[in-house]
Design an enzyme around this catalytic site. Sequence first.
Site, mmCIF file in Angstrom:
data_model
loop_
_atom_site.group_PDB
_atom_site.id
_atom_site.type_symbol
_atom_site.label_atom_id
_atom_site.label_comp_id
_atom_site.label_asym_id
_atom_site.label_seq_id
_atom_site.Cartn_x
_atom_site.Cartn_y
_atom_site.Cartn_z
ATOM 1 N N HIS A 101 0.864 -1.181 0.000
ATOM 2 C CA HIS A 101 0.000 0.000 0.000
ATOM 3 C C HIS A 101 0.901 1.231 0.000
ATOM 4 C CE1 HIS A 101 -3.931 1.856 0.515
ATOM 5 N NE2 HIS A 101 -3.412 2.662 1.442
ATOM 6 N N LYS A 108 -10.040 6.412 -4.527
ATOM 7 C CA LYS A 108 -9.053 7.401 -4.132
ATOM 8 C C LYS A 108 -7.687 6.913 -4.569
ATOM 9 C CE LYS A 108 -7.807 8.246 0.291
ATOM 10 N NZ LYS A 108 -7.949 8.789 1.667
ATOM 11 N N LYS A 153 -3.550 7.431 -4.211
ATOM 12 C CA LYS A 153 -2.458 7.997 -3.424
ATOM 13 C C LYS A 153 -1.393 8.531 -4.381
ATOM 14 C CE LYS A 153 -3.752 6.896 0.832
ATOM 15 N NZ LYS A 153 -3.874 7.871 1.940
ATOM 16 N N ASP A 165 -5.332 11.667 -3.016
ATOM 17 C CA ASP A 165 -4.800 12.016 -1.698
ATOM 18 C C ASP A 165 -3.315 12.277 -1.853
ATOM 19 O OD1 ASP A 165 -4.105 12.341 0.929
ATOM 20 O OD2 ASP A 165 -4.721 10.344 1.589
ATOM 21 N N GLU A 210 -7.291 15.606 -1.607
ATOM 22 C CA GLU A 210 -7.112 15.503 -0.163
ATOM 23 C C GLU A 210 -5.734 16.010 0.260
ATOM 24 O OE1 GLU A 210 -7.248 12.031 3.323
ATOM 25 O OE2 GLU A 210 -8.067 11.649 1.330
ATOM 26 N N ASP A 229 -7.460 16.865 5.803
ATOM 27 C CA ASP A 229 -7.286 15.643 6.596
ATOM 28 C C ASP A 229 -6.323 15.895 7.745
ATOM 29 O OD1 ASP A 229 -7.059 13.118 7.654
ATOM 30 O OD2 ASP A 229 -6.045 12.238 5.929
ATOM 31 N N LYS A 274 -11.933 11.421 11.479
ATOM 32 C CA LYS A 274 -11.275 10.176 11.874
ATOM 33 C C LYS A 274 -11.344 10.070 13.387
ATOM 34 C CE LYS A 274 -8.141 9.947 7.914
ATOM 35 N NZ LYS A 274 -6.734 9.951 7.422
ATOM 36 N N GLU A 333 -14.300 5.951 3.659
ATOM 37 C CA GLU A 333 -13.238 5.072 3.157
ATOM 38 C C GLU A 333 -12.970 3.959 4.164
ATOM 39 O OE1 GLU A 333 -9.981 7.827 2.650
ATOM 40 O OE2 GLU A 333 -9.463 7.742 4.775
#
Length: 374
Positions: free
Chosen positions: A21, A166, A168, A197, A223, A248, A272, A326
């Site tokens: 990831h 989304k 990255k 993001d 983001e 964020d 979050k 998410e």
Amino acid sequence: MSATIQSIEAILVDIPTIRPHKLAMTTMGVQTMVIVRVKDSDGLEGLGEATTIGGLAYGPESPESVKLTIDTYFRPQLIGQPVDAINTLRVRLNRATRGNNLAKSAIETALLDLQGKRLNCPVSDLFGGAVHQHIPVLWTLASGDTARDIEEALGLIETRRHCDFKLKIGSRALMDDVRHVAAIKDAVGESASVRVDVNQAWDESTAARGMAELQAAGIDLVEQPTPMKDHAALVRLSQKFHLPILADEAVADASDMYNLAAAGFSGAVALKIAKAGGPAQALKQAAVAQAAGIGLYGGTLLEGTIGTVAALHAWSTLETLHWGTEMFGPLLMKDDIVDKPLSFHDNGVELPQGPGLGVTLNEDKLAEYSRKDK
């Protein structure tokens, strides 16, 4: 007489991810969770979770530091205290310990789970009740390989597991990222929403150029393009483009939300529970955002099932999640430590039923993935 807290246990659990990831600051191959077990004098148990992304590469708390904080500082403050005095216990911890919101979130979650079990109601009922039983969930495409990301996205659209994605970006040259994103948006077309993001990777001038390119490519949301402490840049960028910005890392709690909104920010915020210090604290942040006309998005630190469910109970009580959620963390892991995994279908997830969080630990899986003392 009210039941009291008898024991608090914090367990490090390492579960491999289904694929690497890739983020702007690190690449993850294993997710580490801190599972918290709080037992009361009646023999009931509440579960909590604290998880971060990539350890200290992402933020000031690591799984190891969360366990240390709970074991060394929180446990003496909480043992023997009334288990249903959640607000009092929160004040007690805040007076004794600065920051450490991930650790505080795990404790608040465990106490809410325990209270729900004691009252025989779901955690969402403790916040006034769920408005939604099925909550939309996007998927993050983070392999870094354009063809692979396109194949993954098209497969998920076809099976109706996700229709929002989304990406990255931020670790490569700006135009390399733009071409990567634009190719994926072109491949999925109008059948899916595509967001990016940046994880704070751009300065303001780079962000201005990047947002212009992404706006032209049909991207729906950007983001945290700039560093978390540069609130002024976020405000200026939000006023310059009609492409919305999702704040964020810049916004942890209700106070941060107020300050950013008062400075003139418009767009959306990633709620979050870990950043805010718990589900109840995240809902306070949501109330400030709603009052300021800022859109809501249910964010994740890639928690496992326990942390994900805690957030889902909070998000379920919000009338409108303008940008969905998410909450896909459990899907990124190769295995689970609960008896009944979450049900993901129709581009979203079902809110678990039953008292408390509505999940139970699988003791064999917990033992298998718990970190052994070296």
